[in-house]
Every structure is written in structure tokens, then in C-alpha cells.
Design a protein around this motif. Structure first.
Motif, PDB file in Angstrom:
ATOM      1  N   PRO A 115      14.680 -29.909 -27.117  1.00 17.83           N
ATOM      2  CA  PRO A 115      16.007 -30.231 -26.579  1.00 17.83           C
ATOM      3  C   PRO A 115      15.983 -30.924 -25.228  1.00 17.83           C
ATOM      4  O   PRO A 115      16.905 -31.656 -24.897  1.00 17.83           O
ATOM      5  CB  PRO A 115      16.678 -28.853 -26.467  1.00 17.83           C
ATOM      6  CG  PRO A 115      15.908 -27.969 -27.368  1.00 17.83           C
ATOM      7  CD  PRO A 115      14.532 -28.488 -27.405  1.00 17.83           C
ATOM      8  N   ASP A 116      14.923 -30.708 -24.429  1.00 21.72           N
ATOM      9  CA  ASP A 116      14.960 -31.205 -23.058  1.00 21.72           C
ATOM     10  C   ASP A 116      14.182 -32.487 -22.833  1.00 21.72           C
ATOM     11  O   ASP A 116      13.986 -32.878 -21.697  1.00 21.72           O
ATOM     12  CB  ASP A 116      14.392 -30.141 -22.103  1.00 21.72           C
ATOM     13  CG  ASP A 116      15.115 -28.826 -22.281  1.00 21.72           C
ATOM     14  OD1 ASP A 116      14.446 -27.780 -22.282  1.00 21.72           O
ATOM     15  OD2 ASP A 116      16.349 -28.866 -22.421  1.00 21.72           O
TER      16      ASP A 116
ATOM     17  N   SER B 231      -0.540 -23.849 -31.203  1.00 15.08           N
ATOM     18  CA  SER B 231      -1.676 -23.804 -32.115  1.00 15.08           C
ATOM     19  C   SER B 231      -1.303 -22.975 -33.323  1.00 15.08           C
ATOM     20  O   SER B 231      -0.453 -22.093 -33.261  1.00 15.08           O
ATOM     21  CB  SER B 231      -2.898 -23.205 -31.435  1.00 15.08           C
ATOM     22  OG  SER B 231      -2.712 -21.821 -31.241  1.00 15.08           O
ATOM     23  N   VAL B 232      -1.972 -23.260 -34.437  1.00 15.97           N
ATOM     24  CA  VAL B 232      -1.740 -22.490 -35.648  1.00 15.97           C
ATOM     25  C   VAL B 232      -3.021 -22.551 -36.481  1.00 15.97           C
ATOM     26  O   VAL B 232      -3.749 -23.552 -36.427  1.00 15.97           O
ATOM     27  CB  VAL B 232      -0.540 -23.065 -36.437  1.00 15.97           C
ATOM     28  CG1 VAL B 232      -0.881 -24.380 -37.108  1.00 15.97           C
ATOM     29  CG2 VAL B 232      -0.023 -22.089 -37.449  1.00 15.97           C
TER      30      VAL B 232
ATOM     31  N   LEU C 148       4.438 -25.732 -41.925  1.00 15.93           N
ATOM     32  CA  LEU C 148       4.215 -24.868 -40.774  1.00 15.93           C
ATOM     33  C   LEU C 148       5.126 -25.285 -39.632  1.00 15.93           C
ATOM     34  O   LEU C 148       5.354 -26.465 -39.419  1.00 15.93           O
ATOM     35  CB  LEU C 148       2.758 -24.982 -40.295  1.00 15.93           C
ATOM     36  CG  LEU C 148       1.694 -24.711 -41.344  1.00 15.93           C
ATOM     37  CD1 LEU C 148       0.346 -25.139 -40.832  1.00 15.93           C
ATOM     38  CD2 LEU C 148       1.659 -23.250 -41.678  1.00 15.93           C
TER      39      LEU C 148
ATOM     40  N   PRO D 144       5.564 -23.247 -32.604  1.00 19.45           N
ATOM     41  CA  PRO D 144       6.324 -23.206 -31.355  1.00 19.45           C
ATOM     42  C   PRO D 144       5.477 -23.741 -30.206  1.00 19.45           C
ATOM     43  O   PRO D 144       4.269 -23.495 -30.150  1.00 19.45           O
ATOM     44  CB  PRO D 144       6.621 -21.719 -31.164  1.00 19.45           C
ATOM     45  CG  PRO D 144       5.635 -21.004 -31.990  1.00 19.45           C
ATOM     46  CD  PRO D 144       5.142 -21.923 -33.049  1.00 19.45           C
TER      47      PRO D 144
ATOM     48  N   TYR E 129       4.831 -24.352 -25.944  1.00 15.47           N
ATOM     49  CA  TYR E 129       5.148 -23.736 -24.653  1.00 15.47           C
ATOM     50  C   TYR E 129       4.359 -24.430 -23.553  1.00 15.47           C
ATOM     51  O   TYR E 129       3.309 -25.025 -23.804  1.00 15.47           O
ATOM     52  CB  TYR E 129       4.822 -22.236 -24.666  1.00 15.47           C
ATOM     53  CG  TYR E 129       3.471 -21.908 -25.225  1.00 15.47           C
ATOM     54  CD1 TYR E 129       3.317 -21.534 -26.546  1.00 15.47           C
ATOM     55  CD2 TYR E 129       2.333 -21.973 -24.421  1.00 15.47           C
ATOM     56  CE1 TYR E 129       2.074 -21.249 -27.070  1.00 15.47           C
ATOM     57  CE2 TYR E 129       1.089 -21.695 -24.935  1.00 15.47           C
ATOM     58  CZ  TYR E 129       0.966 -21.333 -26.264  1.00 15.47           C
ATOM     59  OH  TYR E 129      -0.267 -21.057 -26.778  1.00 15.47           O
TER      60      TYR E 129
ATOM     61  N   VAL F 122       4.186 -18.530 -19.451  1.00 11.13           N
ATOM     62  CA  VAL F 122       4.580 -19.776 -20.097  1.00 11.13           C
ATOM     63  C   VAL F 122       6.071 -19.766 -20.377  1.00 11.13           C
ATOM     64  O   VAL F 122       6.737 -18.736 -20.300  1.00 11.13           O
ATOM     65  CB  VAL F 122       3.825 -19.973 -21.438  1.00 11.13           C
ATOM     66  CG1 VAL F 122       2.349 -20.033 -21.229  1.00 11.13           C
ATOM     67  CG2 VAL F 122       4.180 -18.874 -22.400  1.00 11.13           C
ATOM     68  N   ARG F 123       6.564 -20.954 -20.710  1.00  8.56           N
ATOM     69  CA  ARG F 123       7.956 -21.124 -21.074  1.00  8.56           C
ATOM     70  C   ARG F 123       7.948 -21.833 -22.421  1.00  8.56           C
ATOM     71  O   ARG F 123       7.414 -22.938 -22.529  1.00  8.56           O
ATOM     72  CB  ARG F 123       8.635 -21.994 -20.022  1.00  8.56           C
ATOM     73  CG  ARG F 123      10.107 -21.901 -20.033  1.00  8.56           C
ATOM     74  CD  ARG F 123      10.673 -22.286 -18.676  1.00  8.56           C
ATOM     75  NE  ARG F 123      12.089 -22.165 -18.721  1.00  8.56           N
ATOM     76  CZ  ARG F 123      12.763 -21.013 -18.576  1.00  8.56           C
ATOM     77  NH1 ARG F 123      12.106 -19.906 -18.355  1.00  8.56           N
ATOM     78  NH2 ARG F 123      14.064 -20.977 -18.661  1.00  8.56           N
ATOM     79  N   SER F 124       8.504 -21.203 -23.445  1.00  6.20           N
ATOM     80  CA  SER F 124       8.463 -21.851 -24.752  1.00  6.20           C
ATOM     81  C   SER F 124       9.690 -22.745 -24.890  1.00  6.20           C
ATOM     82  O   SER F 124      10.792 -22.364 -24.558  1.00  6.20           O
ATOM     83  CB  SER F 124       8.399 -20.823 -25.873  1.00  6.20           C
ATOM     84  OG  SER F 124       9.398 -19.868 -25.750  1.00  6.20           O
ATOM     85  N   GLN F 125       9.488 -23.946 -25.351  1.00  8.03           N
ATOM     86  CA  GLN F 125      10.572 -24.923 -25.447  1.00  8.03           C
ATOM     87  C   GLN F 125      10.220 -25.930 -26.526  1.00  8.03           C
ATOM     88  O   GLN F 125       9.515 -26.886 -26.285  1.00  8.03           O
ATOM     89  CB  GLN F 125      10.757 -25.651 -24.120  1.00  8.03           C
ATOM     90  CG  GLN F 125       9.458 -26.212 -23.584  1.00  8.03           C
ATOM     91  CD  GLN F 125       9.645 -26.978 -22.279  1.00  8.03           C
ATOM     92  OE1 GLN F 125      10.429 -26.603 -21.428  1.00  8.03           O
ATOM     93  NE2 GLN F 125       8.906 -28.064 -22.126  1.00  8.03           N
ATOM     94  N   GLY F 126      10.691 -25.759 -27.724  1.00  8.60           N
ATOM     95  CA  GLY F 126      10.454 -26.791 -28.716  1.00  8.60           C
ATOM     96  C   GLY F 126       9.559 -26.327 -29.840  1.00  8.60           C
ATOM     97  O   GLY F 126       8.842 -25.341 -29.754  1.00  8.60           O
ATOM     98  N   HIS F 127       9.638 -27.070 -30.945  1.00 12.56           N
ATOM     99  CA  HIS F 127       8.850 -26.766 -32.129  1.00 12.56           C
ATOM    100  C   HIS F 127       8.305 -28.061 -32.701  1.00 12.56           C
ATOM    101  O   HIS F 127       8.955 -29.092 -32.630  1.00 12.56           O
ATOM    102  CB  HIS F 127       9.723 -26.131 -33.224  1.00 12.56           C
ATOM    103  CG  HIS F 127      10.235 -24.790 -32.874  1.00 12.56           C
ATOM    104  ND1 HIS F 127       9.723 -23.636 -33.400  1.00 12.56           N
ATOM    105  CD2 HIS F 127      11.213 -24.413 -32.018  1.00 12.56           C
ATOM    106  CE1 HIS F 127      10.379 -22.616 -32.902  1.00 12.56           C
ATOM    107  NE2 HIS F 127      11.282 -23.048 -32.071  1.00 12.56           N
TER     108      HIS F 127
ATOM    109  N   GLN G  21      -1.887 -14.761 -36.324  1.00 13.72           N
ATOM    110  CA  GLN G  21      -1.333 -14.827 -34.977  1.00 13.72           C
ATOM    111  C   GLN G  21      -0.339 -13.710 -34.760  1.00 13.72           C
ATOM    112  O   GLN G  21       0.353 -13.290 -35.681  1.00 13.72           O
ATOM    113  CB  GLN G  21      -0.539 -16.126 -34.809  1.00 13.72           C
ATOM    114  CG  GLN G  21      -1.333 -17.340 -34.575  1.00 13.72           C
ATOM    115  CD  GLN G  21      -0.433 -18.515 -34.254  1.00 13.72           C
ATOM    116  OE1 GLN G  21       0.761 -18.477 -34.452  1.00 13.72           O
ATOM    117  NE2 GLN G  21      -1.019 -19.560 -33.740  1.00 13.72           N
TER     118      GLN G  21
ATOM    119  N   VAL H 274       2.558 -14.232 -20.979  1.00 12.70           N
ATOM    120  CA  VAL H 274       3.938 -13.817 -20.737  1.00 12.70           C
ATOM    121  C   VAL H 274       4.820 -15.005 -21.086  1.00 12.70           C
ATOM    122  O   VAL H 274       4.639 -16.089 -20.556  1.00 12.70           O
ATOM    123  CB  VAL H 274       4.145 -13.456 -19.251  1.00 12.70           C
ATOM    124  CG1 VAL H 274       5.559 -13.006 -19.015  1.00 12.70           C
ATOM    125  CG2 VAL H 274       3.156 -12.400 -18.820  1.00 12.70           C
TER     126      VAL H 274
ATOM    127  N   ASN I 223       8.650 -16.753 -21.387  1.00 12.44           N
ATOM    128  CA  ASN I 223      10.048 -16.722 -20.994  1.00 12.44           C
ATOM    129  C   ASN I 223      10.711 -17.908 -21.686  1.00 12.44           C
ATOM    130  O   ASN I 223      10.595 -19.030 -21.220  1.00 12.44           O
ATOM    131  CB  ASN I 223      10.122 -16.866 -19.468  1.00 12.44           C
ATOM    132  CG  ASN I 223      11.448 -16.448 -18.934  1.00 12.44           C
ATOM    133  OD1 ASN I 223      12.319 -16.024 -19.680  1.00 12.44           O
ATOM    134  ND2 ASN I 223      11.614 -16.582 -17.637  1.00 12.44           N
TER     135      ASN I 223
END
Lengths: 203, 175
Positions: free
Chosen positions: A25-26, A107-108, A119, A122, A124, A163-168, B9, B46, B48
């Protein structure tokens, strides 16, 4: 392909597919870098282990989608499922001032069962530890990033990262395996309606 | 000997009251199981989340066990912790789940709970944070003295595990 081998020593896993799309989104523009990471018992027999995609812009409709449609193709041989390969993706794009920063790592594991798999990975980014660092990194365009993207495929050393998760990122992979069953490995539930003959008693 | 590979995972967590979560996880197996390769415990990063309610860890698990018997089938236990902006950590939940007993890909949701104390403790917790913790972490996956605990529900931990079994059909085990 070579002929039927009655006593195989290795099994093969072939993965082909594509890095399809991403949703962030960003961001407005992105390119991604992928690599396959594996354990010591695994060897790449054909295909590319790493690569870089094209630079793509977000679509201006309501889908807000990044499309790469980037082909993935790798074949492994191995003696041991430990260290099963993982696909590590890192996305980069320009910030508001045009400097290139990292937008996400993810990673996956590649799937273990033969067939087609969709798959969703996510993504981050690491975050700065203090507000002042956040400001200086935004100002200077040097955001925190991992020295080696392979770190996201390992379990050690992650307990100190924030971390900050943002996006897929969406990836499609088709898996073909050879000789896993002959070596005794089962990746699907057994057929419990038929009793196997000539079975050893007890473990 | 039969072998089990657990490859997957710790995906993330959902439905917890706050973001900025990390997880300490471990795999416990009985005496008949021997760890051949891989880490059987760890701690995630961690996370967020920026845009979503789901906190993503994507922490890889790759463990190789040799089994002499079916008893003591491995269990994954998790402790979810919350880290606030000052770097303090408080416990958010305990949970455990058995490793699935059939080969293939499994999406698992592990429900979590946290112990609650007396009324005064709940009141201080509302203002200051923190919560009662188990003295013995074995209680997370054993039923032995559970009747002494009072707990409340917390969110869910999501795992995606791929299981590869070896030589189970040679021993006549159907799974």
C-alpha cells in the motif's frame, strides 16, 4: 531423463513457476530480487539460483497491484530433506526523494508435495531502534537493511531484530519430485484402506 | 529407523490485544525421539505490522527427528510476548499444538491462553502491565497440574508445517 534407477542415492526436486504480483500500500514503484537458499545436502543441478526482476509501477486502478510475472526455474538434487530449499525475496524501490531503499524481505519454503501451489509471502522491513535514528535514516535515505538477505531464511539471530510488516508477494510454484518414494520418503498421507503385505513386525 | 522431517514456518499471530509481538517457541518430544538436525527452539523477530491486524514472523522451522516409537509424538509449544516501545517485554500467551501425524502440508492455528491472578493483580496489570507467569514451562504442554490454573483466552498463533515421513510404511504404521 535417464532410465529407471532401482537403487537411487539421491532424489530430485524441480520447482518452476513465477513471482506473480505484489501488494504494497505504501509504495509506487518496485523491483524485486530473489534467491533460493538451501542446506548443505542440496545441490542445484539446473536453473537460476538468483535473479532480479523488472522495475514495475503500481496500477492506477482500484486493484493497486504490482505485476512482475517473473519466471522461476530451479532443479535440486539432494540426499536429505533437511535444509529444504527456501525462496527468499527482497523488494526495493525509490523513496519520496528518489533514493533506493528496501521495501520488504520475505521467505517461504518451496512446497514439498508435487503439484501446483499458490503461495503468499508476507514482507517486512527492519526498523530503526530509536526515534532519532528513524528520523536520520528518513532524512539521509539510508534505511536499516539486512547485510545479507539470507538472514530471513534462518532461525538464529532473529530474536534481536524488530521489523514492520507491510505488503505481500504472491508466487506460484509447480513442484515435481523424483525418487523420493523409492528412498522411503512420504509426502502425502498413506492409503489406509489397503494393507501392505510382508511387513516387519514391531519397530 | 523411522524419520520425521518438520519443515515450515511460524507464520504469525492474530487477534492479540496489541501489536509488536514476538514468540519463543520450542519442540518437545518423548524419549523415543532423537533430534538429528535442526534447531528445536528459538525466538522470532518482533513484528509491528504497518497495515494489517496480523503480525508476521515467517520464522523458519527445519527439524529432523529419528523415531524408535510413536509415544512422545513431538509437540510445538509457543509463548507469545509483547514488546512495548520502551523495550520491556510482557507475556501475552502460552499455547501448544501437536505436530500433525500425517505427511503433507498443514495450516495450523494454535490457540493461546494466559494465567490470571487475583483482582488486585488484574488491577495493577491494567495500569502497569505484566502478568503472572508459569514457574515451570512444562505446564504449557502437559496436563498434569492444570486444574490449579485460572486462565483467560488470548489470540492465535498460525503455523504452516510440511511433514515428510520416512520408512513409516516399512514398520506398518499407517499415517
Amino acid at each position: 531423463m535417464t532410465g529407471v534407477n532401482p537403487n537411487p542415492a539421491v532424489f530430485l526436486v524441480m520447482a518452476n513457476g513465477q513471482i506473480k504480483t505484489a501488494e504494497f500500500p505504501d509504495c509506487d514503484e518496485l523491483y524485486c530480487r530473489f534467491m533460493f537458499v538451501h542446506g548443505q545436502d542440496w545441490v542445484v543441478t539446473s536453473g537460476l539460483e538468483e535473479g532480479i526482476s523488472q522495475f514495475t509501477h503500481k496500477s492506477h486502478d482500484e486493484r493497486q497491484l504490482f505485476v512482475w510475472n517473473f519466471p522461476l526455474n530451479v532443479t535440486y538434487k539432494s540426499t536429505n530433506p533437511y535444509g529444504w530449499p527456501q525462496l527468499v525475496i527482497s523488494c526495493y524501490g525509490p523513496d519520496a526523494f528518489g533514493r533506493e531503499i528496501v521495501r520488504g524481505y520475505g521467505s517461504v519454503h518451496i512446497p514439498i508435495t508435487p503439484g501446483k501451489h499458490e503461495l503468499d509471502i508476507p514482507m517486512y522491513v527492519p526498523v530503526s531502534t530509536s526515534r532519532f535514528q528513524k528520523f536520520t535514516s528518513w532524512f539521509m535515505g539510508r534505511r536499516p537493511e539486512f547485510v545479507d538477505p539470507k538472514v530471513v531464511s534462518q532461525g538464529e539471530g532473529r530474536d534481536v531484530t524488530r521489523v514492520r510488516s507491510q505488503g505481500h508477494v504472491k508466487v506460484c510454484l509447480n513442484i515435481v519430485t523424483r525418487d523420493m518414494k523409492k528412498l522411503g520418503y512420504d509426502v502425502t498421507p498413506s492409503d489406509v484402506t489397503s494393507v501392505p503385505v510382508g511387513v516387519n513386525a514391531g519397530i | 529407523m523411522a524419520e520425521v522431517h518438520i519443515i515450515g514456518q511460524l507464520v504469525g499471530a492474530s487477534e492479540f490485544p496489541e501489536h509488536s509481538l514476538f514468540c519463543k517457541w520450542g519442540i518437545h518430544a518423548g524419549g523415543a525421539w532423537k533430534l538429528i538436525a535442526g534447531l528445536k527452539e528459538g525466538q522470532t523477530q518482533v513484528d509491528n505490522p504497518e497495515n494489517e491486524e496480523f503480525a508476521y514472523w515467517s520464522h523458519p522451522i527445519d527439524v529432523h527427528y529419528a523415531a524408535k516409537g510413536l509415544q512422545g509424538w513431538p509437540r510445538i509449544h509457543v509463548q507469545v510476548w509483547h514488546q512495548d516501545s520502551l523495550g520491556r517485554s510482557e507475556l501475552y500467551g502460552y499455547g501448544f499444538v501437536h505436530v500433525p501425524t500425517s505427511p503433507g502440508t498443514h495450516k495450523i492455528e494454535c490457540v493461546t491462553w494466559r494465567p490470571i491472578g487475583t483482582m488486585q493483580e488484574e488491577l495493577t496489570q491494567f495500569f502497569v502491565g505484566g502478568c503472572p507467569q508459569l514457574k515451570n514451562a512444562d505446564l504449557i504442554y502437559s496436563g498434569a497440574d492444570r486444574y490449579k490454573l485460572r486462565t483467560t483466552a488470548m489470540g492465535k498463533v498460525h503455523l504452516k508445517l510440511n511433514l515428510i515421513f520416512r520408512n513409516f510404511d516399512k514398520y506398518g504404521v499407517e499415517c
